[in-house]
Design a protein around this motif. Structure first.
Motif, PDB file in Angstrom:
ATOM      1  N   SER A   1       0.824  -1.214   0.000  1.00 57.66           N
ATOM      2  CA  SER A   1       0.000   0.000   0.000  1.00 57.66           C
ATOM      3  C   SER A   1       0.857   1.262   0.000  1.00 57.66           C
ATOM      4  O   SER A   1       0.452   2.294  -0.560  1.00 57.66           O
ATOM      5  CB  SER A   1      -0.926   0.007   1.220  1.00 57.66           C
ATOM      6  N   ALA A   2       2.048   1.184   0.614  1.00 56.19           N
ATOM      7  CA  ALA A   2       2.936   2.344   0.628  1.00 56.19           C
ATOM      8  C   ALA A   2       3.472   2.626  -0.771  1.00 56.19           C
ATOM      9  O   ALA A   2       3.615   3.784  -1.173  1.00 56.19           O
ATOM     10  CB  ALA A   2       4.091   2.109   1.599  1.00 56.19           C
ATOM     11  N   ILE A   3       3.782   1.560  -1.521  1.00 49.87           N
ATOM     12  CA  ILE A   3       4.210   1.736  -2.917  1.00 49.87           C
ATOM     13  C   ILE A   3       3.055   2.295  -3.741  1.00 49.87           C
ATOM     14  O   ILE A   3       3.227   3.198  -4.576  1.00 49.87           O
ATOM     15  CB  ILE A   3       4.678   0.396  -3.517  1.00 49.87           C
ATOM     16  N   GLY A   4       1.844   1.787  -3.484  1.00 50.58           N
ATOM     17  CA  GLY A   4       0.672   2.258  -4.217  1.00 50.58           C
ATOM     18  C   GLY A   4       0.363   3.721  -3.977  1.00 50.58           C
ATOM     19  O   GLY A   4      -0.135   4.413  -4.867  1.00 50.58           O
ATOM     20  N   ASP A   5       0.667   4.216  -2.777  1.00 51.23           N
ATOM     21  CA  ASP A   5       0.448   5.634  -2.493  1.00 51.23           C
ATOM     22  C   ASP A   5       1.335   6.520  -3.360  1.00 51.23           C
ATOM     23  O   ASP A   5       0.941   7.631  -3.751  1.00 51.23           O
ATOM     24  CB  ASP A   5       0.731   5.927  -1.015  1.00 51.23           C
TER      25      ASP A   5
ATOM     26  N   LEU B   1       2.719   5.504  -6.323  1.00 51.96           N
ATOM     27  CA  LEU B   1       2.418   5.203  -7.733  1.00 51.96           C
ATOM     28  C   LEU B   1       0.925   4.925  -7.864  1.00 51.96           C
ATOM     29  O   LEU B   1       0.518   3.797  -8.139  1.00 51.96           O
ATOM     30  CB  LEU B   1       3.230   3.987  -8.190  1.00 51.96           C
ATOM     31  N   PRO B   2       0.075   5.936  -7.673  1.00 51.64           N
ATOM     32  CA  PRO B   2      -1.372   5.697  -7.665  1.00 51.64           C
ATOM     33  C   PRO B   2      -1.897   5.234  -9.026  1.00 51.64           C
ATOM     34  O   PRO B   2      -1.378   5.617 -10.071  1.00 51.64           O
ATOM     35  CB  PRO B   2      -1.951   7.072  -7.292  1.00 51.64           C
ATOM     36  N   ALA B   3      -2.920   4.390  -8.964  1.00 56.32           N
ATOM     37  CA  ALA B   3      -3.616   3.906 -10.165  1.00 56.32           C
ATOM     38  C   ALA B   3      -2.679   3.168 -11.119  1.00 56.32           C
ATOM     39  O   ALA B   3      -2.893   3.150 -12.328  1.00 56.32           O
ATOM     40  CB  ALA B   3      -4.293   5.065 -10.892  1.00 56.32           C
ATOM     41  N   GLN B   4      -1.621   2.563 -10.580  1.00 51.76           N
ATOM     42  CA  GLN B   4      -0.697   1.788 -11.399  1.00 51.76           C
ATOM     43  C   GLN B   4      -0.476   0.426 -10.756  1.00 51.76           C
ATOM     44  O   GLN B   4      -0.543   0.285  -9.533  1.00 51.76           O
ATOM     45  CB  GLN B   4       0.643   2.509 -11.547  1.00 51.76           C
ATOM     46  N   ALA B   5      -0.235  -0.571 -11.591  1.00 51.21           N
ATOM     47  CA  ALA B   5       0.045  -1.906 -11.069  1.00 51.21           C
ATOM     48  C   ALA B   5       1.327  -1.886 -10.249  1.00 51.21           C
ATOM     49  O   ALA B   5       2.262  -1.131 -10.548  1.00 51.21           O
ATOM     50  CB  ALA B   5       0.185  -2.897 -12.220  1.00 51.21           C
ATOM     51  N   LEU B   6       1.388  -2.707  -9.214  1.00 50.71           N
ATOM     52  CA  LEU B   6       2.598  -2.781  -8.406  1.00 50.71           C
ATOM     53  C   LEU B   6       3.776  -3.234  -9.272  1.00 50.71           C
ATOM     54  O   LEU B   6       3.637  -4.140 -10.094  1.00 50.71           O
ATOM     55  CB  LEU B   6       2.415  -3.761  -7.254  1.00 50.71           C
ATOM     56  N   PRO B   7       4.946  -2.626  -9.095  1.00 50.57           N
ATOM     57  CA  PRO B   7       6.123  -3.043  -9.880  1.00 50.57           C
ATOM     58  C   PRO B   7       6.477  -4.496  -9.596  1.00 50.57           C
ATOM     59  O   PRO B   7       6.446  -4.926  -8.438  1.00 50.57           O
ATOM     60  CB  PRO B   7       7.231  -2.104  -9.381  1.00 50.57           C
ATOM     61  N   PHE B   8       6.811  -5.223 -10.641  1.00 46.65           N
ATOM     62  CA  PHE B   8       7.191  -6.625 -10.474  1.00 46.65           C
ATOM     63  C   PHE B   8       8.550  -6.853 -11.116  1.00 46.65           C
ATOM     64  O   PHE B   8       8.766  -6.532 -12.286  1.00 46.65           O
ATOM     65  CB  PHE B   8       6.157  -7.545 -11.126  1.00 46.65           C
ATOM     66  N   ILE B   9       9.504  -7.385 -10.345  1.00 50.97           N
ATOM     67  CA  ILE B   9      10.848  -7.673 -10.824  1.00 50.97           C
ATOM     68  C   ILE B   9      10.931  -9.173 -11.124  1.00 50.97           C
ATOM     69  O   ILE B   9      10.902  -9.999 -10.215  1.00 50.97           O
ATOM     70  CB  ILE B   9      11.919  -7.281  -9.791  1.00 50.97           C
TER      71      ILE B   9
ATOM     72  N   LEU C   1      11.742   5.734   0.919  1.00 48.46           N
ATOM     73  CA  LEU C   1      10.573   5.036   0.396  1.00 48.46           C
ATOM     74  C   LEU C   1      10.225   5.541  -0.994  1.00 48.46           C
ATOM     75  O   LEU C   1       9.946   4.750  -1.907  1.00 48.46           O
ATOM     76  CB  LEU C   1       9.391   5.227   1.349  1.00 48.46           C
ATOM     77  N   PHE C   2      10.239   6.846  -1.174  1.00 49.90           N
ATOM     78  CA  PHE C   2       9.954   7.429  -2.486  1.00 49.90           C
ATOM     79  C   PHE C   2      10.965   6.960  -3.529  1.00 49.90           C
ATOM     80  O   PHE C   2      10.603   6.528  -4.622  1.00 49.90           O
ATOM     81  CB  PHE C   2       9.966   8.957  -2.392  1.00 49.90           C
ATOM     82  N   ASP C   3      12.250   7.038  -3.184  1.00 48.58           N
ATOM     83  CA  ASP C   3      13.298   6.646  -4.133  1.00 48.58           C
ATOM     84  C   ASP C   3      13.185   5.171  -4.507  1.00 48.58           C
ATOM     85  O   ASP C   3      13.365   4.798  -5.673  1.00 48.58           O
ATOM     86  CB  ASP C   3      14.684   6.913  -3.531  1.00 48.58           C
ATOM     87  N   ILE C   4      12.880   4.319  -3.533  1.00 50.65           N
ATOM     88  CA  ILE C   4      12.752   2.890  -3.820  1.00 50.65           C
ATOM     89  C   ILE C   4      11.548   2.631  -4.714  1.00 50.65           C
ATOM     90  O   ILE C   4      11.627   1.843  -5.675  1.00 50.65           O
ATOM     91  CB  ILE C   4      12.643   2.088  -2.505  1.00 50.65           C
TER      92      ILE C   4
END
Length: 270
Positions: free
Chosen positions: A85-89, A91-99, A133-136
């Motif tokens: 949820s922190a990543i989603g905040d 990058l709103p309205a985007q799929a979670l990054p997947f490596i 958190l933002f940079d990551i």
């Protein structure tokens, strides 16, 4: 050691693994770890993986994995977890990054993770944690092959945050504070601040504190007292930042400035 909690949804920890083997399991968070010693082996998405010292492991939430040492010497790593949820905040309205593959050699992502995992024995400053958190999140997004979308700048909000930093250099400054004074969402503020000032709010705060410290040191004030007066936890805390910014400890910088001034006066007198 126990993880260090903070309001930005990051938990940091370190581990040394000998003969222990972890059975297949899942986490509901992102786990990003830097192997620091030995060979870390794990099965992830149907394939056997291994991570050597200096390499980055990136485990996506809810992905099955195990873990064991690749040699009899065991392995060690530093790691952090982040709630999705922190990543989603950020990058709103985007799929979670997947490596894909559970590992990444992306320089920006590796640097962002390394920065947050530095000084692991000390509490993570809230503003530094928010920056990390933002940079990551942005680096994860890029490593996954996406480009963050641009948005219109709010220069007035950014200036309100910048002014607040200048007015509170000797106090604790959090992203909550900046969000409130700017009247802008914290992650949009982080983006705009970087675009307008070329650095993050936390980095800007540290550099302004160092500016104030240099002035005090140049006037002959005690280095330990200067550190506290300029908002650092103690002298060693300021010294680490000072060396990272200027390549010299405060004491050596003071000596070089004093020697330079003496040489300058001699030249003028001649």
């Amino acid at each position: 050691m126990p993880g260090i909690q903070n309001k930005t949804a990051i938990t940091r920890f370190r581990a040394c693994i000998g003969h222990t083997a972890f059975s297949p399991h899942r986490h509901d968070v992102y786990t990003l770890g830097l192997t620091t010693r030995g060979v870390q082996c794990f099965n992830y998405r149907g394939a056997a993986r291994q991570s050597l010292a200096g390499e980055l492991v990136v485990l996506h939430p809810d992905e099955l994995h195990d873990g064991h040492a690749g040699t009899s010497e065991g392995f060690a790593y530093r790691a952090l977890t982040i709630r999705p949820s922190a990543i989603g905040d950020i990058l709103p309205a985007q799929a979670l990054p997947f490596i894909e593959g559970g590992q990444s050699d992306n320089p920006a992502l590796k640097q962002a993770v390394s920065t947050v995992l530095a000084d692991l024995d000390e509490p993570l400053d809230p503003l530094r944690a928010a920056d990390g958190l933002f940079d990551i999140a942005i680096a994860l997004h890029g490593a996954a092959g996406h480009t963050p979308s641009g948005s219109e700048l709010d220069a007035r909000a950014t200036e309100r945050a910048r002014s607040y930093i200048h007015d509170h250099l000797d106090e604790a400054v959090s992203m909550d504070d900046l969000e409130q004074v700017a009247g802008q969402d914290r992650w949009q503020l982080s983006r705009d601040f970087r675009r307008l000032h070329g650095t993050s709010p936390y980095r800007y705060l540290v550099m302004r504190r160092l500016d104030a410290a240099r002035e005090r040191i140049h006037r002959g004030e005690c280095i330990a007292q200067t550190a506290l007066a300029c908002g650092f936890n103690d002298q060693s805390h300021m010294t680490r930042h000072f060396k990272a910014a200027h390549g010299l400890s405060p004491f050596r910088w003071k000596r070089s400035v004093t020697q330079g001034a003496a040489i300058g006066r001699t030249i003028v007198q001649d």
